[in-house]
Design an enzyme around this catalytic site. Structure first.
Site, PDB file in Angstrom:
ATOM      1  N   ASP A   7      46.023  36.752  42.094  1.00 28.45           N
ATOM      2  CA  ASP A   7      44.603  37.060  41.929  1.00 28.45           C
ATOM      3  C   ASP A   7      44.047  37.170  43.349  1.00 28.45           C
ATOM      4  OD1 ASP A   7      41.989  37.410  41.153  1.00 28.45           O
ATOM      5  OD2 ASP A   7      41.701  35.358  40.472  1.00 28.45           O
ATOM      6  N   GLU A  67      46.155  41.448  40.250  1.00 28.94           N
ATOM      7  CA  GLU A  67      44.954  41.806  39.504  1.00 28.94           C
ATOM      8  C   GLU A  67      44.206  42.908  40.242  1.00 28.94           C
ATOM      9  OE1 GLU A  67      40.723  39.812  38.186  1.00 28.94           O
ATOM     10  OE2 GLU A  67      42.449  38.528  38.427  1.00 28.94           O
ATOM     11  N   ASP A 121      41.284  31.077  40.016  1.00 26.85           N
ATOM     12  CA  ASP A 121      42.120  32.137  40.592  1.00 26.85           C
ATOM     13  C   ASP A 121      43.601  31.883  40.303  1.00 26.85           C
ATOM     14  OD1 ASP A 121      39.969  33.433  42.730  1.00 26.85           O
ATOM     15  OD2 ASP A 121      39.747  31.283  42.460  1.00 26.85           O
TER      16      ASP A 121
END
Length: 146
Positions: A7, A67, A121
């Site tokens: 992330d 992501e 995250d």
């Protein structure tokens, strides 16, 4: 298959390594690479690079899933969120948070974790790794996920 999920960010980079065999998941390791807000941006990038490089060396992932930041434009190419009324922005944020929490909870269950990893995250990075495993399996098997 061993997958590293990330992330992205520059203050906090969530990461999670997941092993996927058959239809079973096992969390190998997860955490976050954090940089200090007072650190110059270029140094933050170096710290992130070093942290992710260490993770790759330590856990030897076979695949990577990052992501993608979602940013939508209208038909004229103008970012929607710049001209959207505040109430709509807040509603979209609320929807996103509700879905995000549900995905994190599903990931927790799939990986047999006691709690959702923090920071968020890290949980998001694990979800990216799990999603990659499902999608890769579908492509390899020539089938759509069920």
């Amino acid at each position: 298959m061993r997958v590293l999920g990330i992330d992205p960010g520059y203050a906090i980079v969530g990461w999670g390594v997941v092993e996927y065999a058959g239809n079973r998941f096992a969390p190998i390791a997860y955490g976050a690479v954090c940089t200090d807000k007072d650190t110059p941006f270029e140094q933050r990038l170096i710290e992130i690079y070093d942290g992710i490089k260490d993770i790759c060396t330590r856990y030897q992932p076979e695949a990577l899933s990052i992501e993608k930041l979602y940013y939508q434009h209208n038909q004229c190419g103008v970012p929607i969120y710049e001209y959207t009324p505040m109430q709509v922005k807040q509603a979209v944020t609320g929807y996103g948070k509700a879905v995000k929490k549900q995905i994190q909870e599903m990931t927790r269950i799939m990986l047999h974790l006691q709690t959702i990893p923090k920071p968020d995250d890290t949980a998001d990075a694990l979800a990216m790794a799990v999603a990659h495993c499902h999608c890769s399996r579908s492509r390899l098997m020539g089938t759509a996920p069920r």
